[in-house]
Write a protein that holds these residues in place. Structure first.
Motif, PDB file in Angstrom:
ATOM      1  N   LYS A   2     -25.962 -41.100  26.930  1.00 43.99           N
ATOM      2  CA  LYS A   2     -26.893 -41.289  28.027  1.00 43.99           C
ATOM      3  C   LYS A   2     -26.890 -40.045  28.920  1.00 43.99           C
ATOM      4  CE  LYS A   2     -25.986 -44.108  31.544  1.00 43.99           C
ATOM      5  NZ  LYS A   2     -25.313 -45.330  31.954  1.00 43.99           N
ATOM      6  N   TYR A   3     -25.732 -39.392  28.991  1.00 44.17           N
ATOM      7  CA  TYR A   3     -25.570 -38.312  29.954  1.00 44.17           C
ATOM      8  C   TYR A   3     -25.942 -36.941  29.405  1.00 44.17           C
ATOM      9  CZ  TYR A   3     -23.069 -42.051  32.210  1.00 44.17           C
ATOM     10  OH  TYR A   3     -22.733 -43.245  32.757  1.00 44.17           O
ATOM     11  N   LEU A   4     -25.800 -36.754  28.100  1.00 41.91           N
ATOM     12  CA  LEU A   4     -26.079 -35.435  27.536  1.00 41.91           C
ATOM     13  C   LEU A   4     -27.267 -35.457  26.584  1.00 41.91           C
ATOM     14  CD1 LEU A   4     -22.484 -34.118  26.759  1.00 41.91           C
ATOM     15  CD2 LEU A   4     -23.967 -33.495  28.654  1.00 41.91           C
ATOM     16  N   GLY A   5     -27.829 -36.629  26.343  1.00 46.85           N
ATOM     17  CA  GLY A   5     -28.853 -36.780  25.321  1.00 46.85           C
ATOM     18  C   GLY A   5     -30.226 -36.300  25.736  1.00 46.85           C
ATOM     19  N   GLU A   6     -31.185 -36.749  24.950  1.00 40.32           N
ATOM     20  CA  GLU A   6     -32.531 -36.227  25.027  1.00 40.32           C
ATOM     21  C   GLU A   6     -33.177 -36.368  26.401  1.00 40.32           C
ATOM     22  OE1 GLU A   6     -36.068 -36.443  21.734  1.00 40.32           O
ATOM     23  OE2 GLU A   6     -34.100 -37.298  21.401  1.00 40.32           O
ATOM     24  N   THR A   7     -32.892 -37.468  27.054  1.00 36.25           N
ATOM     25  CA  THR A   7     -33.589 -37.715  28.309  1.00 36.25           C
ATOM     26  C   THR A   7     -32.802 -37.264  29.530  1.00 36.25           C
ATOM     27  OG1 THR A   7     -32.687 -39.941  28.217  1.00 36.25           O
ATOM     28  CG2 THR A   7     -34.952 -39.652  27.451  1.00 36.25           C
ATOM     29  N   SER A   8     -31.628 -36.675  29.291  1.00 35.23           N
ATOM     30  CA  SER A   8     -30.830 -36.237  30.435  1.00 35.23           C
ATOM     31  C   SER A   8     -31.444 -34.981  31.026  1.00 35.23           C
ATOM     32  CB  SER A   8     -29.397 -35.954  30.000  1.00 35.23           C
ATOM     33  OG  SER A   8     -29.361 -34.819  29.169  1.00 35.23           O
ATOM     34  N   GLY A   9     -31.569 -34.948  32.315  1.00 35.97           N
ATOM     35  CA  GLY A   9     -32.193 -33.799  32.966  1.00 35.97           C
ATOM     36  C   GLY A   9     -31.168 -32.896  33.612  1.00 35.97           C
ATOM     37  N   VAL A  10     -31.403 -32.635  34.888  1.00 41.71           N
ATOM     38  CA  VAL A  10     -30.530 -31.729  35.638  1.00 41.71           C
ATOM     39  C   VAL A  10     -29.087 -32.217  35.640  1.00 41.71           C
ATOM     40  CG1 VAL A  10     -30.176 -30.639  37.878  1.00 41.71           C
ATOM     41  CG2 VAL A  10     -32.479 -31.099  37.080  1.00 41.71           C
ATOM     42  N   ALA A  30     -14.015 -24.593  21.123  1.00 42.10           N
ATOM     43  CA  ALA A  30     -15.165 -25.285  21.700  1.00 42.10           C
ATOM     44  C   ALA A  30     -16.187 -25.673  20.637  1.00 42.10           C
ATOM     45  CB  ALA A  30     -15.822 -24.405  22.759  1.00 42.10           C
ATOM     46  N   PHE A  31     -16.227 -24.915  19.532  1.00 42.78           N
ATOM     47  CA  PHE A  31     -17.272 -25.166  18.539  1.00 42.78           C
ATOM     48  C   PHE A  31     -17.178 -26.537  17.874  1.00 42.78           C
ATOM     49  CE2 PHE A  31     -17.414 -20.384  18.498  1.00 42.78           C
ATOM     50  CZ  PHE A  31     -18.597 -20.331  19.204  1.00 42.78           C
ATOM     51  N   PRO A  32     -15.968 -26.960  17.428  1.00 37.50           N
ATOM     52  CA  PRO A  32     -15.892 -28.310  16.862  1.00 37.50           C
ATOM     53  C   PRO A  32     -16.320 -29.388  17.861  1.00 37.50           C
ATOM     54  CG  PRO A  32     -13.924 -27.071  16.309  1.00 37.50           C
ATOM     55  CD  PRO A  32     -14.696 -26.231  17.267  1.00 37.50           C
ATOM     56  N   ILE A  33     -15.932 -29.198  19.118  1.00 34.90           N
ATOM     57  CA  ILE A  33     -16.330 -30.162  20.151  1.00 34.90           C
ATOM     58  C   ILE A  33     -17.846 -30.167  20.294  1.00 34.90           C
ATOM     59  CG2 ILE A  33     -16.147 -30.774  22.588  1.00 34.90           C
ATOM     60  CD1 ILE A  33     -13.431 -29.387  22.616  1.00 34.90           C
ATOM     61  N   ALA A  34     -18.420 -28.967  20.343  1.00 32.97           N
ATOM     62  CA  ALA A  34     -19.873 -28.845  20.476  1.00 32.97           C
ATOM     63  C   ALA A  34     -20.579 -29.510  19.300  1.00 32.97           C
ATOM     64  CB  ALA A  34     -20.259 -27.371  20.573  1.00 32.97           C
ATOM     65  N   ALA A  35     -20.029 -29.299  18.087  1.00 32.72           N
ATOM     66  CA  ALA A  35     -20.642 -29.884  16.899  1.00 32.72           C
ATOM     67  C   ALA A  35     -20.600 -31.406  16.959  1.00 32.72           C
ATOM     68  CB  ALA A  35     -19.934 -29.375  15.648  1.00 32.72           C
ATOM     69  N   ALA A  36     -19.453 -31.929  17.422  1.00 32.68           N
ATOM     70  CA  ALA A  36     -19.321 -33.381  17.528  1.00 32.68           C
ATOM     71  C   ALA A  36     -20.345 -33.936  18.510  1.00 32.68           C
ATOM     72  CB  ALA A  36     -17.904 -33.743  17.968  1.00 32.68           C
ATOM     73  N   LEU A  37     -20.525 -33.243  19.635  1.00 34.13           N
ATOM     74  CA  LEU A  37     -21.497 -33.693  20.632  1.00 34.13           C
ATOM     75  C   LEU A  37     -22.922 -33.634  20.077  1.00 34.13           C
ATOM     76  CD1 LEU A  37     -20.067 -32.025  23.860  1.00 34.13           C
ATOM     77  CD2 LEU A  37     -20.115 -34.452  23.321  1.00 34.13           C
ATOM     78  N   LEU A  38     -23.230 -32.545  19.368  1.00 36.90           N
ATOM     79  CA  LEU A  38     -24.566 -32.414  18.771  1.00 36.90           C
ATOM     80  C   LEU A  38     -24.842 -33.563  17.810  1.00 36.90           C
ATOM     81  CD1 LEU A  38     -25.447 -28.764  17.670  1.00 36.90           C
ATOM     82  CD2 LEU A  38     -26.665 -30.233  19.258  1.00 36.90           C
ATOM     83  N   ARG A  39     -23.832 -33.852  16.980  1.00 39.87           N
ATOM     84  CA  ARG A  39     -23.973 -34.912  15.998  1.00 39.87           C
ATOM     85  C   ARG A  39     -24.230 -36.257  16.652  1.00 39.87           C
ATOM     86  NH1 ARG A  39     -22.857 -36.496  10.965  1.00 39.87           N
ATOM     87  NH2 ARG A  39     -21.839 -38.383  11.656  1.00 39.87           N
ATOM     88  N   LYS A  40     -23.668 -36.419  17.834  1.00 42.85           N
ATOM     89  CA  LYS A  40     -23.855 -37.679  18.533  1.00 42.85           C
ATOM     90  C   LYS A  40     -25.152 -37.684  19.332  1.00 42.85           C
ATOM     91  CE  LYS A  40     -19.089 -39.219  18.808  1.00 42.85           C
ATOM     92  NZ  LYS A  40     -19.166 -40.514  18.154  1.00 42.85           N
ATOM     93  N   THR A 103     -32.928 -32.534  20.010  1.00 42.87           N
ATOM     94  CA  THR A 103     -31.624 -32.649  19.365  1.00 42.87           C
ATOM     95  C   THR A 103     -31.670 -31.964  18.010  1.00 42.87           C
ATOM     96  OG1 THR A 103     -32.321 -34.801  18.561  1.00 42.87           O
ATOM     97  CG2 THR A 103     -30.942 -34.785  20.503  1.00 42.87           C
ATOM     98  N   ALA A 104     -30.503 -31.653  17.473  1.00 45.66           N
ATOM     99  CA  ALA A 104     -30.460 -30.929  16.211  1.00 45.66           C
ATOM    100  C   ALA A 104     -30.024 -31.848  15.088  1.00 45.66           C
ATOM    101  CB  ALA A 104     -29.496 -29.760  16.323  1.00 45.66           C
ATOM    102  N   ASP A 105     -30.565 -31.590  13.906  1.00 42.90           N
ATOM    103  CA  ASP A 105     -30.108 -32.354  12.761  1.00 42.90           C
ATOM    104  C   ASP A 105     -28.977 -31.590  12.099  1.00 42.90           C
ATOM    105  OD1 ASP A 105     -29.841 -34.169  10.787  1.00 42.90           O
ATOM    106  OD2 ASP A 105     -31.463 -33.364   9.557  1.00 42.90           O
ATOM    107  N   VAL A 106     -27.755 -31.969  12.429  1.00 47.32           N
ATOM    108  CA  VAL A 106     -26.613 -31.214  11.919  1.00 47.32           C
ATOM    109  C   VAL A 106     -25.871 -32.006  10.854  1.00 47.32           C
ATOM    110  CG1 VAL A 106     -26.172 -29.689  13.835  1.00 47.32           C
ATOM    111  CG2 VAL A 106     -25.338 -32.015  13.919  1.00 47.32           C
ATOM    112  N   PRO A 111     -19.093 -31.892   8.439  1.00 50.50           N
ATOM    113  CA  PRO A 111     -18.418 -32.991   7.759  1.00 50.50           C
ATOM    114  C   PRO A 111     -18.559 -34.275   8.569  1.00 50.50           C
ATOM    115  CG  PRO A 111     -16.833 -31.557   8.824  1.00 50.50           C
ATOM    116  CD  PRO A 111     -18.151 -30.874   8.917  1.00 50.50           C
ATOM    117  N   PRO A 112     -18.570 -35.406   7.922  1.00 48.55           N
ATOM    118  CA  PRO A 112     -18.742 -36.668   8.640  1.00 48.55           C
ATOM    119  C   PRO A 112     -17.497 -37.041   9.428  1.00 48.55           C
ATOM    120  CG  PRO A 112     -18.374 -37.074   6.326  1.00 48.55           C
ATOM    121  CD  PRO A 112     -18.426 -35.587   6.486  1.00 48.55           C
ATOM    122  N   PHE A 113     -17.396 -36.568  10.643  1.00 48.12           N
ATOM    123  CA  PHE A 113     -16.224 -36.944  11.436  1.00 48.12           C
ATOM    124  C   PHE A 113     -16.617 -37.867  12.575  1.00 48.12           C
ATOM    125  CE2 PHE A 113     -17.491 -32.573  12.385  1.00 48.12           C
ATOM    126  CZ  PHE A 113     -17.999 -32.717  13.657  1.00 48.12           C
TER     127      PHE A 113
END
Lengths: 113, 160
Positions: A2-10, A30-40, A103-106, A111-113
């Motif tokens: 809800k906080y970082l997704g598509e509709t989150s603004g400022v 930071a990259f694995p964390i970023a990837a996990a967030l993107l995937r979500k 959002t990105a299709d990653v 890997p499916p984590f």
């Protein structure tokens, strides 16, 4: 998401900066964390902002900069960085997905984590 | 550095205990997932470490300061940003180096460009970044950050 997704603004931008600011550690953690967030389903802009904040707006790092480069240098660079981080994040998002998807299709790449 | 690692590890143990307490099955699932991720990404971490080691043994303190202080202006800023991209070093080493450059009369903009690309972009980390974020986002992010570093550098040259 809800906080970082598509509709989150400022609020999402600010939260991304805060998330990146707090933990200490080298950028390659930071990259694995970023990837996990993107995937979500986090917005690309927020992820780019998060990565920038992780590498550039660290509190302990700013203190070291203050010590070695002086208040003026540190404050000017910090201010400029904070002002530029969000536009760069938005620009990357816009260019990364011409169709206007935020959002990105990653799934295929990570890997499916 | 070691102290920071200790804090991160303690935080991790705390979060893990919290997860086990809340929901044992899902915590186990998460542990399995992170183990798989570690195995998957391990070669990339090794690669990053090796590349950083090689680059920093080739580009010593003196070489870097020679490169950066020799030029000023637009060209100087661009060179400094490029060097910051290639080199990777912990900020505890980077900031004293930057301070040294600044005191020796290096252009403020060049030093800012160097520091900014140094912390934001790492050539050594590119494979890992592509693996985790995908090529497109990686390319755009790095270009964006490079442009951002140049902008910061020019503005700082004007301001200070």
């Amino acid at each position: 998401m809800k906080y970082l997704g598509e509709t989150s603004g400022v609020k999402g931008f600010l939260l991304s900066i805060a998330l990146g600011m707090l933990p200490t550690g080298p950028a390659y953690l930071a990259f694995p964390i970023a990837a996990a967030l993107l995937r979500k389903g986090a917005r690309i802009a927020n992820i780019v902002i998060f990565l920038s904040a992780w590498s550039c707006i660290k509190l302990p790092q700013e203190l070291v900069e203050l010590q070695f480069l002086g208040l003026e240098f540190m404050a000017a660079r910090l201010l400029l960085t904070i002002m530029l981080v969000i536009p760069v994040g938005l620009a990357v998002e816009r260019l990364a997905s011409p169709l206007g998807k935020r959002t990105a299709d990653v799934r295929r790449r990570t890997p499916p984590f | 550095m070691q102290f920071a690692a200790l804090i991160v590890d303690l935080a991790m143990v705390f979060v893990l205990l919290l997860a086990v307490w809340r929901d044992r099955a899902r915590a186990l699932q998460a542990l399995k997932a992170s183990l798989r991720m570690l195995v998957e990404l391990f070669p990339f971490f090794i690669l990053v470490t090796v590349v950083i080691g090689v680059v920093s043994s080739l580009l010593t303190f003196e070489v870097i300061s020679g490169f950066i202080s020799s030029e000023a202006g637009v060209k100087g800023i661009f060179t400094a940003a490029l060097i910051g991209t290639v080199v990777h070093m912990p900020s505890l080493v980077a900031f004293p180096l930057a301070g040294f450059l600044l005191r020796n009369g290096t252009d403020v903009g060049s030093v800012a460009a160097f520091i900014t690309t140094l912390t934001m972009i790492g050539l050594a980390m590119l494979p890992l970044e592509v693996k985790t974020l995908g090529g497109r986002v990686t390319l755009l992010r790095n270009l964006g950050c490079f442009g951002m570093a140049l902008t910061i550098a020019f503005l700082m040259g004007r301001l200070l």
